[in-house]
Design a protein around this motif. Structure first.
Motif, mmCIF file in Angstrom:
data_model
loop_
_atom_site.group_PDB
_atom_site.id
_atom_site.type_symbol
_atom_site.label_atom_id
_atom_site.label_comp_id
_atom_site.label_asym_id
_atom_site.label_seq_id
_atom_site.Cartn_x
_atom_site.Cartn_y
_atom_site.Cartn_z
ATOM 1 N N ILE A 1 11.575 -26.534 54.178
ATOM 2 C CA ILE A 1 12.666 -25.910 53.423
ATOM 3 C C ILE A 1 13.030 -26.760 52.201
ATOM 4 C CG2 ILE A 1 15.088 -25.191 53.526
ATOM 5 C CD1 ILE A 1 14.542 -24.733 56.599
ATOM 6 N N ALA A 2 13.067 -28.090 52.394
ATOM 7 C CA ALA A 2 13.369 -28.993 51.273
ATOM 8 C C ALA A 2 12.332 -28.846 50.160
ATOM 9 C CB ALA A 2 13.424 -30.439 51.774
ATOM 10 N N GLU A 3 11.061 -28.688 50.533
ATOM 11 C CA GLU A 3 10.009 -28.483 49.536
ATOM 12 C C GLU A 3 10.247 -27.205 48.736
ATOM 13 O OE1 GLU A 3 6.491 -28.470 51.867
ATOM 14 O OE2 GLU A 3 6.298 -30.661 51.911
ATOM 15 N N GLU A 4 10.656 -26.150 49.446
ATOM 16 C CA GLU A 4 10.905 -24.881 48.761
ATOM 17 C C GLU A 4 12.141 -24.959 47.876
ATOM 18 O OE1 GLU A 4 8.897 -22.014 48.687
ATOM 19 O OE2 GLU A 4 7.630 -23.645 49.416
ATOM 20 N N ILE A 5 13.132 -25.727 48.294
ATOM 21 C CA ILE A 5 14.303 -25.938 47.436
ATOM 22 C C ILE A 5 13.869 -26.603 46.133
ATOM 23 C CG2 ILE A 5 16.388 -27.364 47.175
ATOM 24 C CD1 ILE A 5 17.041 -26.662 50.099
ATOM 25 N N ASP A 6 13.024 -27.627 46.225
ATOM 26 C CA ASP A 6 12.525 -28.297 45.021
ATOM 27 C C ASP A 6 11.799 -27.312 44.110
ATOM 28 O OD1 ASP A 6 13.534 -30.700 45.893
ATOM 29 O OD2 ASP A 6 11.631 -31.433 46.690
ATOM 30 N N ARG A 7 10.990 -26.447 44.713
ATOM 31 C CA ARG A 7 10.231 -25.475 43.927
ATOM 32 C C ARG A 7 11.169 -24.492 43.215
ATOM 33 N NH1 ARG A 7 8.371 -20.442 44.391
ATOM 34 N NH2 ARG A 7 9.281 -20.189 46.476
ATOM 35 N N LEU A 8 12.181 -24.002 43.950
ATOM 36 C CA LEU A 8 13.120 -23.044 43.371
ATOM 37 C C LEU A 8 14.005 -23.695 42.307
ATOM 38 C CD1 LEU A 8 14.162 -21.089 46.588
ATOM 39 C CD2 LEU A 8 12.711 -20.261 44.726
ATOM 40 N N VAL A 9 14.384 -24.946 42.541
ATOM 41 C CA VAL A 9 15.204 -25.677 41.559
ATOM 42 C C VAL A 9 14.450 -25.805 40.238
ATOM 43 C CG1 VAL A 9 16.092 -27.981 40.998
ATOM 44 C CG2 VAL A 9 16.677 -26.916 43.182
ATOM 45 N N GLU A 10 13.168 -26.161 40.339
ATOM 46 C CA GLU A 10 12.353 -26.300 39.126
ATOM 47 C C GLU A 10 12.147 -24.938 38.459
ATOM 48 O OE1 GLU A 10 7.958 -27.994 37.755
ATOM 49 O OE2 GLU A 10 8.696 -28.344 39.801
ATOM 50 N N GLU A 11 11.884 -23.920 39.274
ATOM 51 C CA GLU A 11 11.634 -22.573 38.756
ATOM 52 C C GLU A 11 12.860 -22.006 38.036
ATOM 53 O OE1 GLU A 11 11.323 -18.681 41.292
ATOM 54 O OE2 GLU A 11 9.381 -19.680 41.376
ATOM 55 N N ARG A 12 14.042 -22.281 38.610
ATOM 56 C CA ARG A 12 15.286 -21.723 38.057
ATOM 57 C C ARG A 12 15.999 -22.687 37.107
ATOM 58 N NH1 ARG A 12 17.429 -19.232 43.865
ATOM 59 N NH2 ARG A 12 15.618 -17.845 44.150
ATOM 60 N N LYS A 13 15.373 -23.853 36.914
ATOM 61 C CA LYS A 13 15.913 -24.866 36.003
ATOM 62 C C LYS A 13 17.348 -25.271 36.380
ATOM 63 C CE LYS A 13 12.952 -23.708 32.086
ATOM 64 N NZ LYS A 13 11.966 -22.997 32.903
ATOM 65 N N LEU A 14 17.557 -25.475 37.688
ATOM 66 C CA LEU A 14 18.846 -25.957 38.169
ATOM 67 C C LEU A 14 18.885 -27.475 38.030
ATOM 68 C CD1 LEU A 14 19.094 -23.834 41.456
ATOM 69 C CD2 LEU A 14 20.159 -23.344 39.240
ATOM 70 N N VAL A 15 20.076 -28.024 37.893
ATOM 71 C CA VAL A 15 20.213 -29.483 37.756
ATOM 72 C C VAL A 15 21.230 -29.994 38.770
ATOM 73 C CG1 VAL A 15 19.588 -29.532 35.316
ATOM 74 C CG2 VAL A 15 21.977 -29.218 35.960
ATOM 75 N N GLY A 16 21.072 -31.257 39.117
ATOM 76 C CA GLY A 16 22.056 -31.915 39.973
ATOM 77 C C GLY A 16 22.024 -31.492 41.424
ATOM 78 N N VAL A 17 20.857 -31.055 41.928
ATOM 79 C CA VAL A 17 20.747 -30.656 43.343
ATOM 80 C C VAL A 17 20.305 -31.868 44.154
ATOM 81 C CG1 VAL A 17 19.624 -29.140 45.011
ATOM 82 C CG2 VAL A 17 20.214 -28.273 42.736
ATOM 83 N N GLU A 18 21.163 -32.317 45.064
ATOM 84 C CA GLU A 18 20.854 -33.464 45.930
ATOM 85 C C GLU A 18 20.544 -32.971 47.347
ATOM 86 O OE1 GLU A 18 24.054 -36.239 45.999
ATOM 87 O OE2 GLU A 18 24.298 -36.276 43.816
ATOM 88 N N LYS A 19 19.599 -33.663 48.006
ATOM 89 C CA LYS A 19 19.235 -33.321 49.380
ATOM 90 C C LYS A 19 19.526 -34.523 50.286
ATOM 91 C CE LYS A 19 14.935 -32.422 48.415
ATOM 92 N NZ LYS A 19 14.968 -32.860 47.009
ATOM 93 N N HIS A 20 20.163 -34.256 51.422
ATOM 94 C CA HIS A 20 20.529 -35.292 52.381
ATOM 95 C C HIS A 20 20.116 -34.853 53.785
ATOM 96 C CE1 HIS A 20 23.212 -37.394 49.442
ATOM 97 N NE2 HIS A 20 23.262 -36.163 48.923
ATOM 98 N N TYR A 21 19.909 -35.856 54.655
ATOM 99 C CA TYR A 21 19.522 -35.570 56.043
ATOM 100 C C TYR A 21 20.316 -36.494 56.961
ATOM 101 C CZ TYR A 21 16.489 -35.275 60.211
ATOM 102 O OH TYR A 21 15.998 -35.100 61.481
ATOM 103 N N MET A 22 21.002 -35.895 57.945
ATOM 104 C CA MET A 22 21.813 -36.680 58.877
ATOM 105 C C MET A 22 21.296 -36.486 60.303
ATOM 106 S SD MET A 22 25.974 -36.630 59.488
ATOM 107 C CE MET A 22 26.315 -37.596 58.004
ATOM 108 N N ALA A 23 20.990 -37.601 60.957
ATOM 109 C CA ALA A 23 20.485 -37.558 62.330
ATOM 110 C C ALA A 23 20.537 -38.970 62.901
ATOM 111 C CB ALA A 23 19.058 -37.023 62.367
#
Length: 379
Positions: A20-42
């Motif tokens: 899912i994180a990989e697809e978020i990166d792809r969509l962010v680049e495709e849609r030219k979004l900025v400032g998207v941070e990804k975090h993981y808690m466990a």
């Protein structure tokens, strides 16, 4: 925008999150979004290198288990869980993500509890046919619920059906297509000899290992066996295989691996004619994408008997046959392998059923909804 992932400490939870994180990166680049941070808690990072590679920041919280049987550890884990809840609340208060994605498992509980306390939007995903208790609880306040199997919807009867969608099970894009080119050379396979691929899940499966080794002298008479034993079992399996195949002219047809890296897994899948595996949801999702006919042996001690339910749900599609572990003798394994390997028409029918079950867009669908919910909250 900040997205926080959380899930249990197994490959079945971790790798779908990475997909899912990989697809978020792809969509962010495709849609030219900025400032998207990804975090993981466990409680554990599981694969710190892969998190770093995907630019995902790890946050540690302790998480105790709730066991269905008596154990002194249940008492001790009360303190571990309480500490984890407090730490999660503090961490999320200062981080304050726009959306939290929960994959289930006890390790996701602290983050989801903190989200509930702090009013942070939540989306969850359940890969199995039988939801775990954390996801059943989180479903009461989650904005969206993704399902790997449509049968899981029966366990969310009191939840608004508009929140629930059959998304399928996320798989990393790099595993979509098996590598047939070069597989024979890379895995040292003989040309023209059918291949049985054995996958026991991310940790291996001793019961499968034992049955395969019992049947190995007769299996290698007609087939090549690519065997993922689990890292902890590779030395023992290699030693036992050398003993049972001593003097066999076909001993080079057995290929044990502790754990497959991505390229090796893709090439093993590309070379395989038949799969023997457990019924973990991620394993089933990968087998379906590969179009591999499967003999599925569910883990009998899985929580909620979810592997058995997964196995029979998948078998009802026509893509697999199920053998209960208690019935898995070397003789039955050989008979079923011979039956399927000898019936090209049946295996082709199973391949088509597997591909029909596969949802290659699962990770993309979830990533798209996470971005939509996150942007809505951020705005």
């Amino acid at each position: 925008m900040k997205i926080l992932f959380t899930g249990g400490g197994t490959g079945g939870h971790f790798y779908p999150i990475v997909a899912i994180a990989e697809e978020i990166d792809r969509l962010v680049e495709e849609r030219k979004l900025v400032g998207v941070e990804k975090h993981y808690m466990a409680a554990e990072s599981y694969d710190a290198g892969l998190l770093l590679e995907r630019d995902i920041t790890f946050h540690h919280v302790s998480a105790g288990k709730v066991r269905a049987y008596f154990s002194p550890l249940n008492f001790l884990d009360i303190f571990k869980t309480t500490a984890g809840l407090l730490r999660a609340i503090v961490r999320l208060y200062f981080l304050f993500p726009d959306i939290i994605f929960g994959k289930g498992g006890s390790e996701s509980f602290p983050a989801l509890f903190a989200a509930r306390v702090l009013g942070i939007p939540v989306m969850i995903h359940e890969s199995d046919t039988v939801p775990g208790r954390v996801n059943r609880w989180a479903a009461k306040f989650a904005l969206r619920i993704g399902l790997g199997f449509p049968e899981a919807a029966a366990h969310f009867k009191t939840i608004d059906k508009k929140k629930i969608a059959h998304t399928g099970i996320p798989v990393r894009r790099e595993l979509f297509h098996p590598e047939r080119e070069g597989a024979q050379e890379f895995l040292h396979l003989e040309a023209g000899i059918p291949v049985l691929l054995v996958l026991g899940g991310s940790q291996g499966a001793m019961a499968l290992n034992e049955r395969v080794l019992d049947a190995l002298p007769r299996l290698v008479e007609h087939y090549q066996v690519i065997h993922q034993t689990g890292t902890a079992n590779i030395e023992e399996c290699t030693r036992l295989a050398a003993l049972v195949l001593e003097g066999s002219e076909q001993r080079t047809r057995y290929h044990p691996f502790g754990f497959f890296k991505t390229l090796a897994l893709k090439q093993a899948a590309g070379a395989a004619d038949l799969l023997l595996c457990r019924a973990g949801a991620t394993t089933i999702a990968e087998a379906a994408l590969w179009g591999l006919p499967a003999i599925v042996v569910p883990l009998p001690r899985a929580k909620g008997d979810h592997q058995r339910e997964n196995a029979f749900a998948y078998a009802r599609t026509g893509a697999a046959v199920v053998i209960e572990e208690a019935n898995l003798t070397s003789t039955i394994l050989l008979q079923e392998t011979d039956r399927l390997m000898g019936n090209v028409t049946e295996r082709e029918r199973m391949r088509n059923a597997a591909r029909a079950f596969a949802r290659p867009d699962a990770a993309s669908l979830i990533a798209d909804e996470l971005l939509r919910l996150g942007l809505k909250h951020e705005g």
